[in-house]
Motif scaffolding. Structure first.
Motif, PDB file in Angstrom:
ATOM      1  N   TRP A  11      -5.405   7.806  -3.410  1.00 49.67           N
ATOM      2  CA  TRP A  11      -4.266   7.230  -2.692  1.00 49.67           C
ATOM      3  C   TRP A  11      -3.824   8.135  -1.539  1.00 49.67           C
ATOM      4  O   TRP A  11      -3.437   7.638  -0.472  1.00 49.67           O
ATOM      5  CB  TRP A  11      -3.105   7.001  -3.653  1.00 49.67           C
ATOM      6  N   ALA A  12      -3.893   9.440  -1.730  1.00 48.44           N
ATOM      7  CA  ALA A  12      -3.443  10.382  -0.704  1.00 48.44           C
ATOM      8  C   ALA A  12      -4.197  10.187   0.606  1.00 48.44           C
ATOM      9  O   ALA A  12      -3.635  10.378   1.689  1.00 48.44           O
ATOM     10  CB  ALA A  12      -3.603  11.814  -1.211  1.00 48.44           C
ATOM     11  N   PHE A  13      -5.464   9.780   0.522  1.00 49.43           N
ATOM     12  CA  PHE A  13      -6.248   9.564   1.749  1.00 49.43           C
ATOM     13  C   PHE A  13      -5.690   8.397   2.567  1.00 49.43           C
ATOM     14  O   PHE A  13      -5.842   8.362   3.793  1.00 49.43           O
ATOM     15  CB  PHE A  13      -7.712   9.301   1.409  1.00 49.43           C
ATOM     16  N   SER A  14      -5.046   7.437   1.905  1.00 55.94           N
ATOM     17  CA  SER A  14      -4.513   6.270   2.622  1.00 55.94           C
ATOM     18  C   SER A  14      -3.331   6.638   3.509  1.00 55.94           C
ATOM     19  O   SER A  14      -2.963   5.858   4.397  1.00 55.94           O
ATOM     20  CB  SER A  14      -4.095   5.171   1.631  1.00 55.94           C
ATOM     21  N   GLN A  15      -2.737   7.780   3.273  1.00 60.69           N
ATOM     22  CA  GLN A  15      -1.568   8.189   4.041  1.00 60.69           C
ATOM     23  C   GLN A  15      -1.936   8.889   5.346  1.00 60.69           C
ATOM     24  O   GLN A  15      -1.063   9.232   6.145  1.00 60.69           O
ATOM     25  CB  GLN A  15      -0.689   9.121   3.194  1.00 60.69           C
ATOM     26  N   ASN A  16      -3.222   9.127   5.547  1.00 60.31           N
ATOM     27  CA  ASN A  16      -3.649   9.905   6.718  1.00 60.31           C
ATOM     28  C   ASN A  16      -4.736   9.207   7.531  1.00 60.31           C
ATOM     29  O   ASN A  16      -5.556   9.863   8.174  1.00 60.31           O
ATOM     30  CB  ASN A  16      -4.164  11.280   6.263  1.00 60.31           C
TER      31      ASN A  16
END
Length: 301
Positions: free
Chosen positions: A132-137
């Motif tokens: 999910w963290a990759f979706s923020q960048n």
């Protein structure tokens, strides 16, 4: 509304009678209303289909998927049915600015990664927060390749050690399911008026469905969930596995505040992409969110 995926796997003759598809097998005959059909999957030797039957299916926007000896899709017949404003849509598509294409691709990649994270959470696997963290960048055009980084993390948790280029039982399931969904998306893009060869991000000169390969990305986790349920140690897919993977077309996703089938979502997304390009506004692109696996009224013959 089309809701049937019809599979023919034994020797048969396929003709037309009274505007319906007639399938003859030995002493048994079945008629199928073409208006109910979404796709015809043909697998096995000695299946003969009349040109009139193929034309009738094309006129009704029905996809024909031909399977090879390994039961993997070998060819697709996508109806090239003209949209009422096909030329207008095509000009808008090829005239879209690179900036707009990059922003649209940013939205697609972001939702794909979000859906991958949800898939891990639904399956009870580790790594959902990491993915999910990759979706923020995700940047416009995904210049930082967040999609690739997220995919590596995602598959390391979904199926440790999986190489998507190897002959693996899970790959057999994924490739079959992806091909079914890809055909559905291609049909909706064509009937919306798009030229599928011209993509937002994919631009291969060897592929006639670059835009389809853009749009399928966010639907892949739908197939991943079903593939994870049906995969075995066998590399050759069974009839039951193929049937379950075809159900991906009818799996529930979240869109416009309600549950819809993937088939319906693909049509909504294609229409919203047309609006986004016509109005040069990427915010108009509507994309589905992943839900717990739930099949909505699949009907097989």
């Amino acid at each position: 509304m089309a809701f049937r995926i019809v599979s023919i796997e034994n020797p048969a003759e396929v003709h037309v009678t009274n505007g319906q598809l007639l399938v003859k097998q030995d002493d048994r005959s079945v008629t199928i209303p073409v208006t109910d059909m979404l796709m015809l999957v043909v697998s096995g030797p000695n299946i003969r289909m009349s040109t009139m039957a193929q034309t009738l299916l094309a006129d009704a926007h029905v996809i024909i998927c031909h399977l090879g000896r390994n039961h993997h899709p070998a060819a697709l017949t996508i109806p090239m049915v003209a949209n009422a404003r096909q030329t207008k849509v095509a000009y808008e598509q090829v005239g879209a600015s690179q900036e707009l294409c990059d922003l649209l691709w940013q939205r697609i990649v972001t939702r794909k990664i979000e859906n991958q994270a949800r898939a891990l959470a639904i399956l009870g696997l580790e790594g959902a927060e990491e993915v999910w963290a990759f979706s923020q960048n995700v940047l416009p055009g995904d210049v930082g390749n967040a999609e690739g980084a997220a995919a590596r993390a995602y598959f390391s948790h979904l199926h440790p050690g999986l190489n998507r280029r190897t002959d693996d039982p899970l790959n057999a399931c994924l490739n079959y399911g992806y091909a079914i969904v890809r055909a559905i998306i291609a049909r909706d893009l064509v009937t919306t008026g798009f030229i599928p060869a011209f993509g937002l991000h994919h631009h291969s000169q060897l592929i006639a469905f670059n835009l389809t390969d853009d749009m399928i990305e966010l639907y892949r986790p739908c197939v991943d969930l079903i593939a994870s349920e049906v995969v075995t140690t066998a590399k050759r897919l069974s009839r039951e596995q193929r049937s379950r993977l075809r159900d991906a077309a009818f799996t529930a996703v979240h869109m416009r505040g309600r549950k819809v089938t993937l088939v319906n979502a693909a049509g909504i997304a294609a229409d919203s992409l047309r609006s986004a390009i016509a109005h040069e506004n990427p915010e108009l692109l509507e994309l589905p969110g992943l839900l717990e696996p739930e099949i909505i009224d699949p009907v097989r013959v």
